[in-house]
Design a protein around this motif. Structure first.
Motif, mmCIF file in Angstrom:
data_model
loop_
_atom_site.group_PDB
_atom_site.id
_atom_site.type_symbol
_atom_site.label_atom_id
_atom_site.label_comp_id
_atom_site.label_asym_id
_atom_site.label_seq_id
_atom_site.Cartn_x
_atom_site.Cartn_y
_atom_site.Cartn_z
ATOM 1 N N ILE A 130 9.175 1.146 26.240
ATOM 2 C CA ILE A 130 8.614 1.372 27.573
ATOM 3 C C ILE A 130 9.793 1.490 28.529
ATOM 4 O O ILE A 130 10.628 0.604 28.618
ATOM 5 N N THR A 131 9.887 2.627 29.216
ATOM 6 C CA THR A 131 10.994 2.902 30.127
ATOM 7 C C THR A 131 10.446 3.409 31.454
ATOM 8 O O THR A 131 9.268 3.718 31.568
ATOM 9 N N SER A 132 11.319 3.519 32.440
ATOM 10 C CA SER A 132 10.897 4.060 33.731
ATOM 11 C C SER A 132 10.836 5.580 33.705
ATOM 12 O O SER A 132 10.375 6.192 34.653
ATOM 13 N N PHE A 133 11.302 6.197 32.640
ATOM 14 C CA PHE A 133 11.218 7.654 32.485
ATOM 15 C C PHE A 133 10.463 7.957 31.199
ATOM 16 O O PHE A 133 10.421 7.158 30.276
ATOM 17 N N GLY A 134 9.838 9.122 31.171
ATOM 18 C CA GLY A 134 9.092 9.523 29.985
ATOM 19 C C GLY A 134 9.955 10.351 29.048
ATOM 20 O O GLY A 134 10.856 11.062 29.491
ATOM 21 N N PHE A 135 9.688 10.256 27.754
ATOM 22 C CA PHE A 135 10.434 11.033 26.777
ATOM 23 C C PHE A 135 9.548 11.345 25.588
ATOM 24 O O PHE A 135 8.576 10.653 25.322
ATOM 25 N N ASP A 136 9.915 12.420 24.856
ATOM 26 C CA ASP A 136 9.083 12.855 23.741
ATOM 27 C C ASP A 136 9.892 13.721 22.792
ATOM 28 O O ASP A 136 10.791 14.453 23.225
ATOM 29 N N VAL A 137 9.582 13.644 21.507
ATOM 30 C CA VAL A 137 10.114 14.543 20.480
ATOM 31 C C VAL A 137 8.918 15.272 19.902
ATOM 32 O O VAL A 137 7.928 14.648 19.513
ATOM 33 N N GLY A 186 20.752 7.612 32.619
ATOM 34 C CA GLY A 186 21.530 6.665 33.406
ATOM 35 C C GLY A 186 21.934 5.485 32.532
ATOM 36 O O GLY A 186 22.486 5.660 31.456
ATOM 37 N N LYS A 187 21.596 4.274 32.972
ATOM 38 C CA LYS A 187 21.925 3.075 32.200
ATOM 39 C C LYS A 187 20.768 2.615 31.324
ATOM 40 O O LYS A 187 20.863 1.612 30.634
ATOM 41 N N GLU A 188 19.664 3.343 31.348
ATOM 42 C CA GLU A 188 18.469 2.962 30.614
ATOM 43 C C GLU A 188 18.307 3.851 29.383
ATOM 44 O O GLU A 188 18.620 5.031 29.420
ATOM 45 N N SER A 189 17.823 3.275 28.304
ATOM 46 C CA SER A 189 17.604 4.076 27.102
ATOM 47 C C SER A 189 16.256 3.753 26.484
ATOM 48 O O SER A 189 15.720 2.663 26.656
ATOM 49 N N GLY A 190 15.731 4.738 25.783
ATOM 50 C CA GLY A 190 14.475 4.582 25.061
ATOM 51 C C GLY A 190 14.618 5.190 23.678
ATOM 52 O O GLY A 190 15.456 6.057 23.457
ATOM 53 N N HIS A 191 13.810 4.727 22.754
ATOM 54 C CA HIS A 191 13.902 5.162 21.374
ATOM 55 C C HIS A 191 12.532 5.580 20.866
ATOM 56 O O HIS A 191 11.525 4.998 21.237
#
Length: 175
Positions: free
Chosen positions: A34-41, A103-108
């Motif tokens: 769970i991050t402040s930005f959305g991501f997808d593969v 930035g300094k935040e990461s998601g997996h």
């Protein structure tokens, strides 16, 4: 009798609060952070040598996407996606972690390599589409202050209504 009404009002208020509170979930294998930005593969399962689309939204800087099965990709600020080619030596059936850095935040999230015989490198694999890309899903977009405020207003309204009706009924019956 008054204690039963107060307990009922408290129970109703707690039920409303429980149903409107956001659910926090710990990361398990196969789930995203769970991050402040959305991501997808997309797609989440691909053959060795295939191309995947890497998407981000809500990232206010360049996003870097890395994994052990493709070269690091930079998604420039203001762009929503980029593509990457999966290495031909990716092990069929293996699950690889894909890391999105904003930035300094990461998601997996995970990328699975399809089993079976890979296509010859001279042929371009056709991506498998599994429906409409309708967003990033619930929970991954962060907190929305408007929704939190609306939820709080609904909880306050239900507690206030329960209190009003419990007091009114107590007055009607000489309580």
């Amino acid at each position: 009798m008054r204690a039963i009404r107060v307990a009922s009002a408290a129970l109703l208020g707690m039920t409303a609060l429980t149903l409107t509170a956001p659910v926090a979930a710990a990361r398990n294998d196969g789930e995203r952070d769970i991050t402040s930005f959305g991501f997808d593969v997309s797609p989440t399962t691909i053959a060795a040598g295939g191309r995947v689309t890497l998407s981000v939204n809500g990232c206010r800087s360049d996003a870097k996407v890395s994994s052990g099965i493709f070269d690091t990709v930079t998604i420039p600020k203001g762009h929503g996606s980029a593509t990457a080619t999966v290495d031909w030596d990716a092990k069929p059936g293996a699950v690889y972690e894909v890391t999105f850095q904003c930035g300094k935040e990461s998601g997996h999230t995970d990328l699975t390599i399809a089993t079976g015989r890979p296509n010859h490198p001279t042929h371009t694999p056709v991506p498998v589409h599994r429906g409409v890309n309708a967003g990033i899903g619930g929970g991954a977009g962060g907190f929305d202050l408007g929704e939190i405020g609306l939820g709080a207003a609904l909880v306050a309204g239900s507690v206030g209504t329960a209190y009003y009706w419990s007091r009114r009924r107590a007055g009607e019956h000489g309580g």
